[in-house]
Design an enzyme around this catalytic site. Structure first.
Site, PDB file in Angstrom:
ATOM      1  N   ARG A 163       0.828  -1.220   0.000  1.00 45.81           N
ATOM      2  CA  ARG A 163       0.000   0.000   0.000  1.00 45.81           C
ATOM      3  C   ARG A 163       0.860   1.268   0.000  1.00 45.81           C
ATOM      4  O   ARG A 163       0.511   2.269   0.639  1.00 45.81           O
ATOM      5  CB  ARG A 163      -0.933   0.039   1.221  1.00 45.81           C
ATOM      6  CG  ARG A 163      -1.854  -1.152   1.391  1.00 45.81           C
ATOM      7  CD  ARG A 163      -2.936  -1.191   0.334  1.00 45.81           C
ATOM      8  NE  ARG A 163      -3.973  -2.112   0.702  1.00 45.81           N
ATOM      9  CZ  ARG A 163      -3.956  -3.426   0.426  1.00 45.81           C
ATOM     10  NH1 ARG A 163      -2.947  -3.969  -0.242  1.00 45.81           N
ATOM     11  NH2 ARG A 163      -4.960  -4.196   0.800  1.00 45.81           N
ATOM     12  N   CYS A 210     -10.639  -0.657   3.524  1.00 40.78           N
ATOM     13  CA  CYS A 210     -10.072  -0.812   4.864  1.00 40.78           C
ATOM     14  C   CYS A 210      -9.539   0.527   5.342  1.00 40.78           C
ATOM     15  O   CYS A 210      -8.862   1.240   4.599  1.00 40.78           O
ATOM     16  CB  CYS A 210      -8.959  -1.854   4.852  1.00 40.78           C
ATOM     17  SG  CYS A 210      -9.601  -3.537   4.722  1.00 40.78           S
TER      18      CYS A 210
HETATM   19  P1  FAD Z   1      -7.948   7.977  -4.586  1.00 39.74           P
HETATM   20  O1  FAD Z   1      -8.640   7.398  -3.414  1.00 39.74           O
HETATM   21  O2  FAD Z   1      -8.656   8.996  -5.374  1.00 39.74           O
HETATM   22  O3  FAD Z   1      -6.538   8.562  -4.132  1.00 39.74           O
HETATM   23  C1  FAD Z   1      -5.685   7.807  -3.283  1.00 39.74           C
HETATM   24  C2  FAD Z   1      -4.299   8.478  -3.259  1.00 39.74           C
HETATM   25  O4  FAD Z   1      -3.720   8.353  -4.561  1.00 39.74           O
HETATM   26  C3  FAD Z   1      -4.350   9.978  -2.965  1.00 39.74           C
HETATM   27  O5  FAD Z   1      -3.204  10.322  -2.209  1.00 39.74           O
HETATM   28  C4  FAD Z   1      -4.294  10.613  -4.342  1.00 39.74           C
HETATM   29  O6  FAD Z   1      -3.749  11.929  -4.339  1.00 39.74           O
HETATM   30  C5  FAD Z   1      -3.378   9.643  -5.066  1.00 39.74           C
HETATM   31  N1  FAD Z   1      -3.622   9.632  -6.513  1.00 39.74           N
HETATM   32  C6  FAD Z   1      -4.760   9.242  -7.154  1.00 39.74           C
HETATM   33  N2  FAD Z   1      -4.611   9.345  -8.483  1.00 39.74           N
HETATM   34  C7  FAD Z   1      -3.368   9.817  -8.688  1.00 39.74           C
HETATM   35  C8  FAD Z   1      -2.619  10.154  -9.847  1.00 39.74           C
HETATM   36  N3  FAD Z   1      -3.118  10.020 -11.086  1.00 39.74           N
HETATM   37  N4  FAD Z   1      -1.356  10.641  -9.695  1.00 39.74           N
HETATM   38  C9  FAD Z   1      -0.820  10.791  -8.456  1.00 39.74           C
HETATM   39  N5  FAD Z   1      -1.471  10.474  -7.330  1.00 39.74           N
HETATM   40  C10 FAD Z   1      -2.727  10.008  -7.443  1.00 39.74           C
HETATM   41  N6  FAD Z   1      -7.361  -1.143  -1.724  1.00 39.74           N
HETATM   42  C11 FAD Z   1      -6.513  -2.180  -1.855  1.00 39.74           C
HETATM   43  O7  FAD Z   1      -5.295  -1.971  -1.985  1.00 39.74           O
HETATM   44  N7  FAD Z   1      -6.981  -3.469  -1.849  1.00 39.74           N
HETATM   45  C12 FAD Z   1      -8.295  -3.751  -1.726  1.00 39.74           C
HETATM   46  O8  FAD Z   1      -8.668  -4.917  -1.727  1.00 39.74           O
HETATM   47  C13 FAD Z   1      -9.209  -2.666  -1.631  1.00 39.74           C
HETATM   48  N8  FAD Z   1     -10.540  -2.892  -1.532  1.00 39.74           N
HETATM   49  C14 FAD Z   1     -11.399  -1.830  -1.470  1.00 39.74           C
HETATM   50  C15 FAD Z   1     -12.776  -2.074  -1.446  1.00 39.74           C
HETATM   51  C16 FAD Z   1     -13.663  -1.013  -1.390  1.00 39.74           C
HETATM   52  C17 FAD Z   1     -15.150  -1.300  -1.363  1.00 39.74           C
HETATM   53  C18 FAD Z   1     -13.188   0.332  -1.381  1.00 39.74           C
HETATM   54  C19 FAD Z   1     -14.138   1.483  -1.345  1.00 39.74           C
HETATM   55  C20 FAD Z   1     -11.820   0.581  -1.410  1.00 39.74           C
HETATM   56  C21 FAD Z   1     -10.916  -0.501  -1.439  1.00 39.74           C
HETATM   57  N9  FAD Z   1      -9.540  -0.289  -1.475  1.00 39.74           N
HETATM   58  C22 FAD Z   1      -8.685  -1.354  -1.610  1.00 39.74           C
HETATM   59  C23 FAD Z   1      -8.992   1.072  -1.324  1.00 39.74           C
HETATM   60  C24 FAD Z   1      -8.757   1.834  -2.638  1.00 39.74           C
HETATM   61  O9  FAD Z   1      -9.554   1.305  -3.697  1.00 39.74           O
HETATM   62  C25 FAD Z   1      -7.272   1.817  -3.033  1.00 39.74           C
HETATM   63  O10 FAD Z   1      -6.472   2.470  -2.059  1.00 39.74           O
HETATM   64  C26 FAD Z   1      -7.015   2.493  -4.380  1.00 39.74           C
HETATM   65  O11 FAD Z   1      -5.647   2.380  -4.717  1.00 39.74           O
HETATM   66  C27 FAD Z   1      -7.392   3.978  -4.397  1.00 39.74           C
HETATM   67  O12 FAD Z   1      -7.409   4.379  -5.752  1.00 39.74           O
HETATM   68  P2  FAD Z   1      -8.285   5.622  -6.233  1.00 39.74           P
HETATM   69  O13 FAD Z   1      -8.122   5.717  -7.699  1.00 39.74           O
HETATM   70  O14 FAD Z   1      -9.653   5.529  -5.700  1.00 39.74           O
HETATM   71  O15 FAD Z   1      -7.450   6.791  -5.544  1.00 39.74           O
HETATM   72  N1  EPU Z   2     -10.893 -11.178  10.580  1.00 41.20           N
HETATM   73  C1  EPU Z   2     -11.612 -11.244  11.724  1.00 41.20           C
HETATM   74  N2  EPU Z   2     -12.571 -10.298  11.949  1.00 41.20           N
HETATM   75  C2  EPU Z   2     -12.824  -9.309  11.080  1.00 41.20           C
HETATM   76  C3  EPU Z   2     -12.070  -9.234   9.895  1.00 41.20           C
HETATM   77  C4  EPU Z   2     -11.106 -10.190   9.662  1.00 41.20           C
HETATM   78  O1  EPU Z   2     -11.393 -12.115  12.557  1.00 41.20           O
HETATM   79  O2  EPU Z   2     -13.704  -8.494  11.353  1.00 41.20           O
HETATM   80  C5  EPU Z   2      -9.889 -12.227  10.314  1.00 41.20           C
HETATM   81  C6  EPU Z   2     -10.353 -13.135   9.177  1.00 41.20           C
HETATM   82  O3  EPU Z   2     -11.166 -14.169   9.676  1.00 41.20           O
HETATM   83  C7  EPU Z   2      -9.039 -13.642   8.612  1.00 41.20           C
HETATM   84  C8  EPU Z   2      -8.076 -12.461   8.850  1.00 41.20           C
HETATM   85  O4  EPU Z   2      -8.676 -11.637   9.862  1.00 41.20           O
HETATM   86  O5  EPU Z   2      -8.560 -14.728   9.361  1.00 41.20           O
HETATM   87  C9  EPU Z   2      -7.833 -11.663   7.574  1.00 41.20           C
HETATM   88  O6  EPU Z   2      -9.069 -11.126   7.116  1.00 41.20           O
HETATM   89  P1  EPU Z   2      -9.382 -10.860   5.570  1.00 41.20           P
HETATM   90  O7  EPU Z   2      -9.130 -12.109   4.802  1.00 41.20           O
HETATM   91  O8  EPU Z   2     -10.692 -10.200   5.459  1.00 41.20           O
HETATM   92  O9  EPU Z   2      -8.231  -9.869   5.107  1.00 41.20           O
HETATM   93  P2  EPU Z   2      -7.769  -8.515   5.706  1.00 41.20           P
HETATM   94  O10 EPU Z   2      -6.328  -8.669   6.066  1.00 41.20           O
HETATM   95  O11 EPU Z   2      -8.652  -8.006   6.769  1.00 41.20           O
HETATM   96  C10 EPU Z   2      -6.933  -7.570   3.445  1.00 41.20           C
HETATM   97  C11 EPU Z   2      -6.868  -6.197   2.844  1.00 41.20           C
HETATM   98  C12 EPU Z   2      -8.095  -5.903   2.009  1.00 41.20           C
HETATM   99  C13 EPU Z   2      -8.254  -6.960   0.956  1.00 41.20           C
HETATM  100  C14 EPU Z   2      -8.393  -8.324   1.653  1.00 41.20           C
HETATM  101  C15 EPU Z   2      -8.548  -9.467   0.661  1.00 41.20           C
HETATM  102  C16 EPU Z   2      -5.611  -4.627   4.215  1.00 41.20           C
HETATM  103  C17 EPU Z   2      -5.675  -3.551   5.239  1.00 41.20           C
HETATM  104  N3  EPU Z   2      -6.772  -5.196   3.886  1.00 41.20           N
HETATM  105  O12 EPU Z   2      -7.942  -7.535   4.435  1.00 41.20           O
HETATM  106  O13 EPU Z   2      -7.867  -4.648   1.372  1.00 41.20           O
HETATM  107  O14 EPU Z   2      -9.406  -6.725   0.163  1.00 41.20           O
HETATM  108  O15 EPU Z   2      -7.198  -8.547   2.432  1.00 41.20           O
HETATM  109  O16 EPU Z   2      -7.327  -9.885   0.222  1.00 41.20           O
HETATM  110  O17 EPU Z   2      -4.532  -4.934   3.713  1.00 41.20           O
HETATM  111  C18 EPU Z   2      -8.144  -2.300   1.522  1.00 41.20           C
HETATM  112  O18 EPU Z   2      -6.909  -2.220   1.546  1.00 41.20           O
HETATM  113  O19 EPU Z   2      -8.876  -1.281   1.518  1.00 41.20           O
HETATM  114  C19 EPU Z   2      -8.773  -3.616   1.518  1.00 41.20           C
HETATM  115  C20 EPU Z   2     -10.078  -3.785   1.574  1.00 41.20           C
END
Ligand code: FAD
Ligand code: EPU
Length: 285
Positions: A163, A210
């Site tokens: 990240r 997250c």
């Molecule tokens: P923004 O939220 O708009 O911006 C994030 C940062 O990037 C800011 O600092 C912004 O200035 C910078 N930025 C954006 N575009 C540019 C650009 N073109 N040039 C320079 N800087 C820029 N993240 C994960 O890693 N894994 C997940 O599984 C995951 N699951 C998600 C699920 C949900 C339902 C939601 C709502 C979010 C989730 N996220 C997850 C978080 C998010 O999608 C990521 O952090 C993603 O990288 C953000 O991208 P964005 O385009 O929305 O950027």
């Molecule tokens: N868990 C719990 N309780 C909870 C949530 C999770 O006990 O409320 C336990 C689960 O049972 C599991 C472990 O924690 O044993 C890991 O949980 P999960 O598989 O949901 O993954 P996570 O580590 O919580 C990460 C990323 C997510 C990504 C998922 C799927 C981060 C901070 N989060 O979640 O990314 O979608 O893995 O790979 O790295 C994001 O970054 O915004 C994000 C959603």
């Protein structure tokens, strides 16, 4: 949207950032939607922030005083992606469409990004991913707008880690070169199904994903859950009952509600010796 104004290569709107963020909170800003390099030059002439899909942002109720630069349609190449395995794509290309098109073309490398509602620039800036793969797996090179001009940097220069990416100060990611691996649609679909099931427990309500980064070897969601904080609520902001690391906007949450909830979580966690780092980017605080 209000106050549309046209400056070469841009459209300028005044709007609430709750309209451009997935958490649906955030006050007013001047949003410069940019379509070309001249537009970038104009938009970045004053202090600015860059927004992608707005899916990792917590924006204050007062909004931001900086301009918000948003790449427009000309940076969205989802329809131009037709199965090239080594390809430059605009930073406004949405990941969901890209992941799906790569699957149809039988190209592997983006499966871990299934379910990330970002655009390519934001996914590079955050090195978005899951345990099934992240942006750094396929990123070869980036094109940046920095110091008034476009330049290219190899992916290594961004020091991508969990990240995290290191971008030059004031850089806008405009395009990214990805290298995908030839596979088959069925094999890619099988991996997508695994990623989808890993996400099955995540809530569907409005959020910014997250809130906190996982500490090494543990899950922030597990820690928040174990501390008994699911369901904790301030105004319309609530810790999801499905997953402890998701803060939901139940409808009318304000940024102030979300900040109060984050503080309350941190206070409770400090009692059990846990200290989590926010994954969200905070604007206007
Ligand atoms: P923004 O939220 O708009 O911006 C994030 C940062 O990037 C800011 O600092 C912004 O200035 C910078 N930025 C954006 N575009 C540019 C650009 N073109 N040039 C320079 N800087 C820029 N993240 C994960 O890693 N894994 C997940 O599984 C995951 N699951 C998600 C699920 C949900 C339902 C939601 C709502 C979010 C989730 N996220 C997850 C978080 C998010 O999608 C990521 O952090 C993603 O990288 C953000 O991208 P964005 O385009 O929305 O950027
Ligand atoms: N868990 C719990 N309780 C909870 C949530 C999770 O006990 O409320 C336990 C689960 O049972 C599991 C472990 O924690 O044993 C890991 O949980 P999960 O598989 O949901 O993954 P996570 O580590 O919580 C990460 C990323 C997510 C990504 C998922 C799927 C981060 C901070 N989060 O979640 O990314 O979608 O893995 O790979 O790295 C994001 O970054 O915004 C994000 C959603």
């Amino acid at each position: 949207m209000a106050g549309l104004e046209v400056v070469a290569g841009t459209r300028v709107h005044t709007l609430r950032l709750s309209e451009l963020t997935t958490l649906k909170v955030g006050g007013p800003a001047e949003v410069w939607e940019v379509e070309d390099t001249a537009g970038l030059v104009n938009a970045t002439a004053e202090p600015f922030l860059v927004i992608g899909g707005g899916s990792n942002l917590l924006v204050s109720d007062a909004g931001v005083s900086e301009r918000v630069v948003r790449l427009g349609r000309s940076f969205n190449d989802v329809r131009n992606f037709a199965g090239q395995h080594d390809v430059w794509l605009g930073a406004a290309t949405p990941l969901p469409g890209l992941v799906r098109r790569a699957q149809k073309a039988g190209l592997s490398g983006l499966e871990g990004l299934l379910g990330v509602p970002a655009v390519l620039g934001g996914a590079v800036a955050m090195n978005a991913g899951t345990r099934y793969g992240e942006m750094s797996d396929t990123l070869q090179e980036v094109e940046l707008f920095v110091n008034g001009a476009l330049e290219r940097l190899p992916a290594d220069a961004l020091q991508l880690s969990y990240r995290h990416a290191v971008l030059p100060p004031g850089a806008v990611v405009t395009r990214a070169r990805l290298r995908l691996t030839p596979s088959t649609p069925a094999a890619v679909e099988a991996t997508l199904a695994k990623v989808d099931s890993a996400r099955a427990g995540q809530p569907k309500v409005k959020s910014a994903g997250c809130a906190f980064k996982n500490p090494p070897g543990d899950s922030a969601g597990r820690i928040i859950d174990a501390a008994g904080l699911k369901g904790l609520r301030r105004g319309d902001a609530m810790v999801a009952s499905e997953h402890g690391n998701f803060i939901l906007n139940l409808g009318a949450a304000t940024a102030a509600d979300v900040v109060e909830l984050v503080s309350a979580i941190r206070k409770e966690l400090s009692r059990v010796g846990a200290d989590l780092e926010l994954e969200w980017r905070l604007w206007g605080f």
